[in-house]
Structure formats: C-alpha cells, structure tokens
Write an enzyme that holds these catalytic residues in place. Structure first.
Site, mmCIF file in Angstrom:
data_model
loop_
_atom_site.group_PDB
_atom_site.id
_atom_site.type_symbol
_atom_site.label_atom_id
_atom_site.label_comp_id
_atom_site.label_asym_id
_atom_site.label_seq_id
_atom_site.Cartn_x
_atom_site.Cartn_y
_atom_site.Cartn_z
ATOM 1 N N ASP A 167 59.720 90.879 23.274
ATOM 2 C CA ASP A 167 61.179 90.825 24.008
ATOM 3 C C ASP A 167 61.655 89.454 23.359
ATOM 4 O O ASP A 167 62.908 89.258 23.782
ATOM 5 C CB ASP A 167 61.060 90.859 25.647
ATOM 6 N N ASP A 187 55.027 91.557 22.983
ATOM 7 C CA ASP A 187 55.736 92.774 23.620
ATOM 8 C C ASP A 187 57.046 92.887 22.922
ATOM 9 O O ASP A 187 57.948 93.595 23.476
ATOM 10 C CB ASP A 187 55.566 92.946 24.827
ATOM 11 N N SER A 214 52.344 90.058 27.133
ATOM 12 C CA SER A 214 53.746 89.424 26.571
ATOM 13 C C SER A 214 52.995 88.511 25.529
ATOM 14 O O SER A 214 52.621 88.873 24.611
ATOM 15 C CB SER A 214 54.210 88.735 27.724
ATOM 16 N N ASP A 241 57.127 87.803 19.880
ATOM 17 C CA ASP A 241 55.978 87.963 20.669
ATOM 18 C C ASP A 241 55.440 89.371 20.701
ATOM 19 O O ASP A 241 55.825 90.179 20.264
ATOM 20 C CB ASP A 241 56.018 87.144 21.962
#
Ligand code: MG
Length: 446
Positions: free
Chosen positions: A243, A241, A96, A239
């Site tokens: 999300d 990933d 993440s 970010d």
C-alpha cells in the site's frame, strides 16, 4: 512483545503474541460483526500467512460466512476485489511494514474502505467478549472458493486512470524492490503493461524479506545502488502489503516517502480545474500545501489512519490524497492507499513533463522532514509527553485532533502514539535539516 490491537487491525509476532487463538477469535468476531455474506480473503507473502489463512477460513466458515480467497495480493487489490465482487467485507492477513516475524489482520468494509474507529471498536468489543454466536441463530457451514486472477481488475483500473500511450512511448527502465512482498508479481505485470523494462531486484514472493519492509531511505540502499548501476530511470520500493510506495531517483538517491505523494499530487493538480480538493493527514509534508497553492486547490487535513483520510475524501469529493508515508489515494481506483496507482501516476508525471525524476524532485519546493520514534510502552508516559509539549508551546497554533501538532509559519512538530506499535512518533518539518532536527529533539529537553 504485546499484541497490538488498534483501529488499524491487529498485529503481533507469529507464534508469540499472535497465537492461532487470537487469529481464530478475531476472524469469528469479524464474522459476527458482518452477520452474513461473503468475505474476500487475501494475504501478503509472509511464510506464516498460509497457516493463518487456514485458521481464518475455518473460523469464518464455522459462523456461516462464505470466503473468496484471492491468494497473495496487495492490500489495495483485496480492497478493490471486495467492491468488484460485491462482497460484504474483506480480511487481509498482513503486518504491513513490520518485519518478517510479525503478522496480523486488517478488516475491510463492503465499500473497500477499512473499518473506522467506531466500527473497529465494535469489532474489538466482540473479540474481547468472545460473543461469536452471530445474528442469524443456527448457522449453516460457509463455503470457500478460490478466485484465480485478482490482479487483472486492479491493473485494468490503473491503466484506465493514466495516459497509457504517453507512458508506453517512453519505455522507462525501472528497478523494482517489492521486498519480496505481496506486490512482487502484480507490480511486474503492471510495469510490463506500461511498457517498462523491469529489473526485478526483490520481487519474488517465495523468498524471505531481504530487508526491513518499511520503504524508508535507510532500507533502500540496495535499490539506490541498483538504479545507479543499471542506469535506470527510476526505482520503486513497496512495503510488504504494497500500500506504501517510495521512489529512488535516476541519480540513485532516495528522497524520502513524502515525495511520492508530492509528485503524484503535483501531476494530478496540474491537469485539474482550480478549486480541487486534496485530503491528507496531519503528519504529511507542507510540500502539499505549496503545490495546492500553486494550482488553486484546497488542502484538508485529517487524523492519522487511512480510514480517516478515506472517509474525508468521500465526504469532500477529494480529487486525490493520501498519507506522507508513501500512501497515494486516488478515488478513480479506490479510496485506499495504493502503491500501484502511485507508480502509474509517477510514471505519468515523468512522461508528460518529459523530465527526469531527480529533476522533478528538485523542482518541488523542499522541506526537511525528520521522523523519529521513541519507545513508549504505556499510554501514561505518552500523555505526560504531550502535556509537556502543550504547556511549552501554549502560545503557538496547536491541533489536538491526533496527539499534538504545533504549527509554526513554515515548520511544524507532530507527536503522537502509534496505532500499531508501542512507540511515540515524532515528526518535525522545517525549511532546514538543522531546524527540523532541533524541533524533533526539543521534546526530550522538556
Ligand atoms: Mg502497508
């Protein structure tokens, strides 16, 4: 650095705490947890992802699970593909917002939502016990196939959820900082479909992260400069990933991640009937309460963690929700944080209001939020800190569902241990920066 195992999944330093064995054992524990069926597997753009992917596939296949590999894809895309392909679960290789040397795994249920606390604990128990034999007795070897275009379904869901023509007409000039992460390719495609003129600042998944991937203002200096230099309408940062989403205004300023959710919720509620429900976590800005009041909507707050907001949204039939850290959740696309629907809704708000993003940010009654973290290697120290706060503020309104939140009339202080890092997070919000800072520092004086 220890391995961080929590309900949000597992994270560690690649080649350090996150060993091949940890990856293999967690994949096997997940295979055992699911029992049988298909798993959608995706990863972010970290260089270590390819090796980890091979280990995941091998371990899942060994226990008879079939793998559908979607390649480099945002976490919300993998979550959506689990539902689209009617798979039994999803496995996402990502750390993440953590720096590049980290990696990890996130675990998704068949409904596209992350495992909840009980389910994650069941998985962790299986990992610790190394009880990987599964439910089906003698197992066949699973299969692996590659799914070519996971982006298509996600983009089309977003295009269906916004006023496409209104956005296209504006031909917005947008600077994109995907941190060279999983959002890089799909987000450029989405923005092009939305008729935007896209300037790719950091949108190459083959390159390393140009900065710390957490989309907080101190990491967005290049994006701020580029938006100003290019005279763009807006800048978007994701970010690693994809999300979480942060915005940079046409004035080249980063107002903070809280504004992503505020702008999108304001837009959605302005078009909704009275009495709509918004679900956010305990650490999200009071801006959301003010906006909801304006439109006669109800705000429900949950513990921190995407799954907690998601399950409450399902239960309460929430219209929109999310987390103040830039995590927009819009059930028309999915019950998960999704930077891509965030982008769609922010551009939709700009198109329908005919205002600049800097003006829209100024229009929202402002608060000052201070987010700090302090190192706290063990639970005992965190508990001591929380106990001090409890006794110092015993006459105030206190919510102890997640760490401790002290709620005053127009300010609050929230202190909790992170699920993913050995730190304690301190968040304070007030009408002035000074007051928020004072509140956030008050705990060290105790
Ligand atoms: Mg993330």
């Amino acid at each position: 650095m220890t391995l961080k195992i929590s309900i949000s999944g597992v994270r560690g330093i690649t080649g350090g705490s996150l060993t091949n064995e940890v990856v293999s054992d967690f994949s096997k524990a997940f295979a055992t947890y699911l029992g049988k069926g298909q798993v959608v597997l995706g990863r972010d753009s970290r260089a270590s992802g390819e090796n980890i992917k091979d280990i995941c596939v091998k371990s899942l296949n060994q226990l008879g699970l079939d793998v559908i590999y979607v390649g480099i894809a945002p976490t919300p895309t993998v979550q959506l593909m689990v539902k689209e392909l009617k798979a039994d679960g999803g496995l996402i290789i990502t750390a993440s917002h953590n720096p590049g040397q980290w990696n990890g795994l996130k675990f998704v249920r068949s409904d596209g939502i992350f495992l909840n606390e009980n389910q994650a604990n069941e998985l962790i128990d299986k990992y610790k016990a190394k009880a990987f034999e599964g439910k089906g007795g003698q197992r066949r070897q699973g299969t692996m196939k590659t799914y070519k275009d996971p982006y298509k379904a996600h983009i089309s869901k977003i295009l269906d959820s916004v006023d496409l023509e209104a956005i296209k007409k504006r031909k917005f000039k947008v600077v994109l900082d995907s941190c060279n992460g999983a959002g890089s390719i799909i987000t450029v495609k989405l923005l092009e479909e939305l008729g935007c003129d896209v300037i790719r600042l950091y949108a190459d998944p083959d390159k390393p992260f140009p900065h710390d991937p957490e989309p907080v203002p101190e990491n967005l200096k290049d994006l701020c400069d580029k938006v100003k230099e290019a005279k763009a309408d807006i800048g978007f940062a994701q970010d690693a990933d994809a999300d979480r989403l942060a915005i940079v205004t046409d004035e080249g300023k980063a107002p903070g991640e809280e504004y992503t959710l505020a702008v999108t919720i304001e837009h959605v509620l302005s078009r909704a009937k009275k009495g709509a429900t918004v679900v956010v976590n305990l650490s999200t800005s009071m801006m959301i309460d003010d906006i909801a009041n304006k439109y006669g909507a109800k705000v429900i707050r949950t513990k921190i963690g995407e799954v907690n907001v998601a399950e409450e949204m399902v239960k309460q039939k929430g219209l929109i929700g999310g987390e103040g850290n830039g995590g927009v959740m819009y059930p028309r696309v999915g019950f998960n944080r999704d930077s891509l629907i965030g982008i769609g809704l922010v551009l939709n708000a700009m198109a329908s209001k005919g205002k600049s993003i800097s003006q829209m940010v100024k229009d929202i009654p402002g608060y000052h939020i201070v987010k700090r973290k302090i190192d706290c290697p063990n639970k005992l120290e965190a508990d001591k800190l929380i106990e001090n706060i409890r006794s110092n503020y015993k006459n105030e309104r206190i919510d102890e569902r997640d760490g401790i939140k002290v709620i005053f009339k127009d300010s609050w202080l929230h202190v909790r241990s992170s699920n993913t890092e050995p730190i304690v997070r301190i968040i304070a919000e007030a009408k002035s920066q000074e007051k928020a800072l004072r509140l956030s520092r008050s705990i060290e004086l105790q």
